[in-house]
Design an enzyme around this catalytic site. Structure first.
Site, PDB file in Angstrom:
ATOM      1  CD  GLU A   1       1.101 -15.159  27.909  1.00 35.81           C
ATOM      2  OE1 GLU A   1       1.841 -15.052  26.918  1.00 35.81           O
ATOM      3  OE2 GLU A   1       0.251 -14.300  28.209  1.00 35.81           O
TER       4      GLU A   1
ATOM      5  CD  GLU B   1      -3.459 -14.903  25.623  1.00 34.42           C
ATOM      6  OE1 GLU B   1      -2.780 -14.731  26.637  1.00 34.42           O
ATOM      7  OE2 GLU B   1      -3.765 -16.046  25.197  1.00 34.42           O
TER       8      GLU B   1
END
Length: 501
Positions: free
Chosen positions: A145, A165
């Site tokens: 990210e 995740e």
């Protein structure tokens, strides 16, 4: 707060910087002097480019302290007139994601984590100076990210990028649900997030997740060149939250999301967080990236404190902890590569152990007492692998290559090739004692001799061995090729090297 040599303050102040600032020969240079070895970043100026290096070995996990240092140095670089562009990189590897022990503290305390999207947006994606991520090794989870928030990405040939995740019961929380689908397309982005599978460098380049793949020695020079080209206007500075070229029409997007929800409900009917993740992605596609970020934040905080998230994080930490055994893994013992495993017994357990080994890429010798039992054992292995093909987890071509790694035998003639033996015959003491007496003669001195017994004392199994200290317990759980747990049992005299192997 230190703003750098120019003292400009036109970028928003997001973090108080408590790190000393030093000038070396007119070069912007920052480092932690108050806590060397702590999670931090270092920044120095090269040819007008501020190079910011993430430092939290071994995997540069994004500890809150490191993130504060990163945003502080980004703030300084964005405000310094001697800086034309910014490159973010990592020491030895980019970043494997958010620091899990820190994450657990938030789960246990019930506190809300800081919202990272404002500094990501203001300093990485939308600041005055363009940013480029120089990626070596892993850029996973929060690390990916960070990279996606930069205006460009260069990686080495061994790099991997992805958002895993969901395996921790949460969703990407640093803008990943909004940036990834805009960079690689909705279908590809949804697939990457739901499967948690990272892309290797060539696939990442093809998908549009990185701009170039280079040799390790060319990583920083190429990243700096791209960053300076963006600063001069020669190269396009792309802000991933604003990209629309890979966003398909709304009707087609809705079909993608509907199909994804059906697949999730079929594969994991009891899990809610993958569906919530899809909600966040779709919300952003339909209402814009900023609304999507707000939705992502809402869903992320819901998942952080949910039962599933706490359980999956516990499993992750527990599996990580099993890799460290006091007196074994801290002794600097050599890491032997086990290439060939011999399995005695082709029953349900033995065939499962053999399947597990060939799936891990090892050669297997499967021994039985007669041709019929051996044929039955080999057929069980074929059925185990065939089941993976039927479920779409393996191609037929790969299945054939996997099965080619197993060889059936009726005697000990080939056991000199074995690096490890797993005995998985019936729980009969005289038989096990005879087997280990024979194994000691048939195998190399460095071969690990193990038993899958769950009830018999190892000393009893080794009663007829000349060197009973060679025996170790390797207790698999059924079905062995599905269950990830392996219990390693040692005696008071088991050498550390054997346990390590």
């Amino acid at each position: 707060f230190f703003f750098g040599s120019s003292g400009r303050t036109d970028s928003p102040v997001l973090f108080e910087n408590k790190r000393p600032h030093s000038e070396k020969q007119g070069t912007l240079f920052t480092t932690d002097t108050f806590a060397m070895g702590a999670p931090t970043t270092q920044m120095h100026l090269e040819d007008g480019v501020a190079v910011i290096t993430l430092q939290h070995p071994p995997m540069n996990s994004l500890h809150p302290q490191l993130l504060a240092s990163l945003f502080s140095n980004l703030q300084r670089a964005q405000s310094d007139d001697s800086v034309k562009a910014i490159v973010v990189t990592g020491k030895n590897t980019f970043s494997a994601g958010f620091d899990i022990p820190s994450f657990v503290k938030y789960q246990e305390s019930g506190e809300a984590m800081d919202d990272m999207n404002p500094p990501f947006n203001a300093l990485l994606e939308g600041g005055r100076k363009p940013t480029v991520a120089a990626i070596e090794g892993a850029a996973l989870g929060g690390g990916c990210e960070v990279a996606m928030a930069c205006n460009g990405r260069i990686c080495t040939k061994t790099a991997q990028l992805g958002l895993p995740e969901l395996t921790l019961g949460i969703i990407p929380g640093f803008g990943g649900t909004q940036r990834l689908p805009r960079l690689v397309g909705i279908q590809k982005g949804v697939q990457m997030i739901l499967t948690s599978k990272p892309l290797k460098a060539p696939a990442a380049l093809k998908a549009g997740l990185v701009d170039a793949v280079v040799d390790k020695g060319e990583l920083l020079p190429t990243a700096k060149k791209l960053a300076l080209s963006m600063a001069s206007g020669q190269a396009i500075r792309r802000k991933s939250l604003e990209l629309t070229d890979k966003v398909v029409p709304m009707e087609m997007a809705s079909q993608i999301f509907d199909m994804a929800r059906m697949q999730v409900q079929k594969a994991s009917p009891n899990l809610v967080h993958p569906l919530l993740c899809l909600d966040a992605i779709q919300f952003g596609i339909e209402r814009g990236s900023m609304a999507g970020l707000a939705k992502e934040r809402e869903v992320f905080m819901t998942c952080v404190h949910a039962e599933v998230g706490r359980a999956l994080v516990h499993i992750f930490l527990s599996r990580t902890a099993t890799k460290k055994v006091r007196g074994i893994t801290d002794q600097g013992l050599p890491q032997r590569q086990l290439k060939c495993v011999a399995v005695l017994g082709g029953g349900l357990m033995g065939s499962g152990i053999a399947t597990s080994c060939i799936l891990a890429g090892m050669r297997v010798l499967l021994k039985e007492i007669n041709a019929k039992f051996l044929n039955d054992g080999l057929n069980r292995i074929k059925a185990n692998v065939g089941s993976m093909v039927k479920k779409g987890r393996m191609t037929e071509e790969k299945a054939q290559a996997t099965l080619a790694r197993v060889k059936g035998v009726l005697d000990f003639a080939d056991f000199k090739e074995a690096d490890l033996v797993v005995e998985a015959v019936i729980e009969h003491v005289p038989l096990k004692q005879q087997i280990f007496e024979e194994l000691e003669r048939a195998c190399r001195p460095d071969c690990v001799l193990s038993t899958n017994t769950s009830t018999i004392d190892l000393h009893v199994c080794a009663a007829k061995m000349r060197q009973p200290s060679r025996i170790v317990g390797a207790h698999f759980f059924s079905p062995a090729h599905v269950m990830p747990l392996l219990e390693i049992i040692r005696t008071d005299t088991t050498p550390p090297q054997i346990v390590n192997d």
